[in-house]
Design a protein around this motif. Structure first.
Motif, PDB file in Angstrom:
ATOM      1  N   PRO A 101       7.437   0.984  -3.196  1.00  6.73           N
ATOM      2  CA  PRO A 101       6.752   2.023  -3.969  1.00  6.73           C
ATOM      3  C   PRO A 101       5.372   1.560  -4.415  1.00  6.73           C
ATOM      4  O   PRO A 101       5.181   0.373  -4.707  1.00  6.73           O
ATOM      5  CB  PRO A 101       7.664   2.212  -5.185  1.00  6.73           C
ATOM      6  N   ILE A 146       2.829   1.047  -7.241  1.00 10.21           N
ATOM      7  CA  ILE A 146       2.938   0.874  -8.697  1.00 10.21           C
ATOM      8  C   ILE A 146       1.520   0.680  -9.226  1.00 10.21           C
ATOM      9  O   ILE A 146       0.788  -0.192  -8.734  1.00 10.21           O
ATOM     10  CB  ILE A 146       3.805  -0.353  -9.052  1.00 10.21           C
ATOM     11  N   MET A 187       3.235   1.812   1.585  1.00  9.78           N
ATOM     12  CA  MET A 187       3.653   2.108   0.219  1.00  9.78           C
ATOM     13  C   MET A 187       4.126   3.555   0.140  1.00  9.78           C
ATOM     14  O   MET A 187       3.577   4.423   0.818  1.00  9.78           O
ATOM     15  CB  MET A 187       2.473   1.926  -0.745  1.00  9.78           C
ATOM     16  N   TYR A 243      -5.821   0.366  -4.647  1.00  7.22           N
ATOM     17  CA  TYR A 243      -4.546   0.314  -5.351  1.00  7.22           C
ATOM     18  C   TYR A 243      -4.218  -1.088  -5.857  1.00  7.22           C
ATOM     19  O   TYR A 243      -3.335  -1.272  -6.671  1.00  7.22           O
ATOM     20  CB  TYR A 243      -3.413   0.785  -4.415  1.00  7.22           C
ATOM     21  N   LEU A 266      -0.301  -7.959  -8.060  1.00  4.96           N
ATOM     22  CA  LEU A 266      -0.581  -6.838  -7.159  1.00  4.96           C
ATOM     23  C   LEU A 266      -0.506  -5.526  -7.929  1.00  4.96           C
ATOM     24  O   LEU A 266      -1.228  -4.595  -7.680  1.00  4.96           O
ATOM     25  CB  LEU A 266       0.433  -6.801  -6.017  1.00  4.96           C
ATOM     26  N   GLU A 295      -0.145   0.278   5.801  1.00  5.03           N
ATOM     27  CA  GLU A 295      -0.441   0.961   4.515  1.00  5.03           C
ATOM     28  C   GLU A 295      -0.347   2.479   4.629  1.00  5.03           C
ATOM     29  O   GLU A 295       0.262   3.122   3.781  1.00  5.03           O
ATOM     30  CB  GLU A 295      -1.793   0.555   3.914  1.00  5.03           C
ATOM     31  N   ARG A 348       0.856  -4.952   6.588  1.00  3.11           N
ATOM     32  CA  ARG A 348       1.260  -3.552   6.445  1.00  3.11           C
ATOM     33  C   ARG A 348       0.162  -2.627   6.963  1.00  3.11           C
ATOM     34  O   ARG A 348      -1.013  -2.899   6.734  1.00  3.11           O
ATOM     35  CB  ARG A 348       1.541  -3.243   4.982  1.00  3.11           C
TER      36      ARG A 348
HETATM   37  N1  5AD Z   1       1.709  -1.203  -5.692  1.00  5.17           N
HETATM   38  C1  5AD Z   1       2.591  -1.494  -4.723  1.00  5.17           C
HETATM   39  N2  5AD Z   1       2.325  -2.274  -3.671  1.00  5.17           N
HETATM   40  C2  5AD Z   1       1.094  -2.815  -3.627  1.00  5.17           C
HETATM   41  N3  5AD Z   1       0.515  -3.618  -2.717  1.00  5.17           N
HETATM   42  C3  5AD Z   1      -0.728  -3.893  -3.123  1.00  5.17           C
HETATM   43  N4  5AD Z   1      -0.990  -3.270  -4.287  1.00  5.17           N
HETATM   44  C4  5AD Z   1       0.127  -2.582  -4.611  1.00  5.17           C
HETATM   45  C5  5AD Z   1       0.472  -1.722  -5.681  1.00  5.17           C
HETATM   46  N5  5AD Z   1      -0.386  -1.436  -6.655  1.00  5.17           N
HETATM   47  C6  5AD Z   1       1.174  -4.002  -1.474  1.00  5.17           C
HETATM   48  C7  5AD Z   1       0.357  -3.585  -0.245  1.00  5.17           C
HETATM   49  C8  5AD Z   1       0.102  -4.907   0.449  1.00  5.17           C
HETATM   50  C9  5AD Z   1       1.200  -5.789  -0.083  1.00  5.17           C
HETATM   51  C10 5AD Z   1       0.907  -7.244   0.000  1.00  5.17           C
HETATM   52  O1  5AD Z   1       1.336  -5.388  -1.421  1.00  5.17           O
HETATM   53  O2  5AD Z   1       1.114  -2.722   0.576  1.00  5.17           O
HETATM   54  O3  5AD Z   1       0.144  -4.795   1.849  1.00  5.17           O
END
Ligand code: 5AD
Length: 337
Positions: A229, A231, A199, A66, A303, A160, A158
């Motif tokens: 959320p 994303i 998430m 993700y 991210l 996750e 997290r």
């Molecule tokens: N959308 C939302 N949250 C994200 N993270 C990483 N990629 C995404 C994404 N595409 C979050 C993860 C990670 C935190 C640092 O950012 O939960 O633990």
């Protein structure tokens, strides 16, 4: 009265909770938000803790499907702040009044080393009155211990998802659910105020799995929990997947508050990107993390899409908090539980 809902949240079992989420996800009852808000106010008052976020490296060895920073994102411009730049960014935040900092990065081997211990030690030496939170992924117990001994106060990792099969769908080998859980237990045992979280709307998530995430938080009792959320991020395996719902995320924050009365809960940056920050602050969340990364690096910490436009704007966040009838608090803001 929030106690009925709180008692329910503290004892509800997985199947009933999953059914409740399914029944209310489109139209959550106002009583839930009121109960979470009342509980947050009783424990923490009207303060919203500000943490200065410094994204010190976007280099990452992991392949989280993700994440826009994952190792196979070849077109991303990678950066790594130097030790001196990180310490300077903290000092600049200190001068603006911050006494709580979050140092976040990808799993960058350069900093998964005594170098990060040295950064923490320098920060604590210059600013002993500050809380330092790390968010830099999975490391050995020895390194976690060295970071703690250097003065790091808190660690965010997290979980996750609390479902091993779902975890494997989001995280290719060699990452594993078992190792994630081991790291979380180690962080707590070492003495960190420990943060977990998940998430909302990640591909493969179901209401049963969401219920499992909440029940994991309830059982693990982290000191902090980040809930935001999903994303979609360009270039990732999930780039065409739909984003998670802001409403459902706020509902998860409220349920998490009822299960973790003493924890600090951020209104996450990702939720802010979808316009749900205010609602979270009125439904149990009590932390904001404005981005203090030097601007020329900030745009590369992607991210997910749309994040780069979410500017630090500390003053605007303070006004936003005050407009909600809450108070911006720049102290260490230690979690009470
Ligand atoms: N959308 C939302 N949250 C994200 N993270 C990483 N990629 C995404 C994404 N595409 C979050 C993860 C990670 C935190 C640092 O950012 O939960 O633990």
């Amino acid at each position: 009265m929030y106690s009925d809902l709180m008692n329910w949240a503290q004892s509800v079992q997985r199947e009933e909770l999953a059914a409740w989420i399914a029944a209310h996800r489109e139209n959550p009852p106002g009583a839930l938000f009121e109960a979470a808000d009342a509980l947050r106010r009783r424990v923490y008052g009207d303060r919203v803790f500000f943490r200065g976020l410094i994204e010190f490296s976007n280099i990452c060895a992991r392949g989280c499907r993700y994440c826009g920073l994952n190792a196979s994102q070849t077109s991303l411009h990678r950066y790594r702040m130097t030790e001196a730049e990180i310490v300077c960014a903290v000092s600049a935040g200190y001068r603006r009044g911050f006494r709580s900092f979050v140092l976040q990065s990808g799993e960058d081997p350069y900093y998964q080393s005594p170098r990060l211990v040295s950064v923490v030690a320098q920060i604590k030496e210059q600013h002993p009155d500050c809380a330092v939170t790390l968010s830099a992924g999975e490391m050995s117990e020895a390194l976690y211990r060295a970071l703690y001994d250097a003065g790091a106060d808190r660690y965010l990792l997290r979980h996750e998802t609390a479902d091993a099969e779902h975890y494997a769908g989001l995280h290719p080998a060699p990452m594993s659910f078992q190792h994630r859980m081991k790291c979380l237990r180690t962080l707590k045992a070492v003495g960190f105020a420990t943060g977990a979280g998940f998430m909302v709307g990640s591909p493969g998530q179901t209401d049963e799995r969401l219920a499992g995430d909440l029940l994991f938080l309830r059982a693990f009792q982290p000191h902090m929990a980040g809930i935001g959320p999903f994303i979609p991020a360009k270039g990732t395996a999930f780039e065409a997947e739909p984003a998670g719902s802001a409403n459902l995320t706020v509902m998860m924050v409220a349920l998490a508050r009822l299960m973790l009365p003493l924890a600090t809960l951020p209104a996450t940056t990702a939720l802010g990107a979808l316009g749900g920050r205010d609602r979270a602050l009125l439904a149990g969340a009590n932390v904001l993390m404005p981005d203090l990364t030097p601007p020329h690096y900030r745009a590369d910490y992607k991210l997910y899409d749309g994040k780069a436009e979410v500017d630090a704007q500390v003053d605007q966040m303070v006004r936003e908090v005050e407009a909600l009838g809450l108070t911006a608090d720049f102290s260490r803001g230690d979690p009470l539980g």
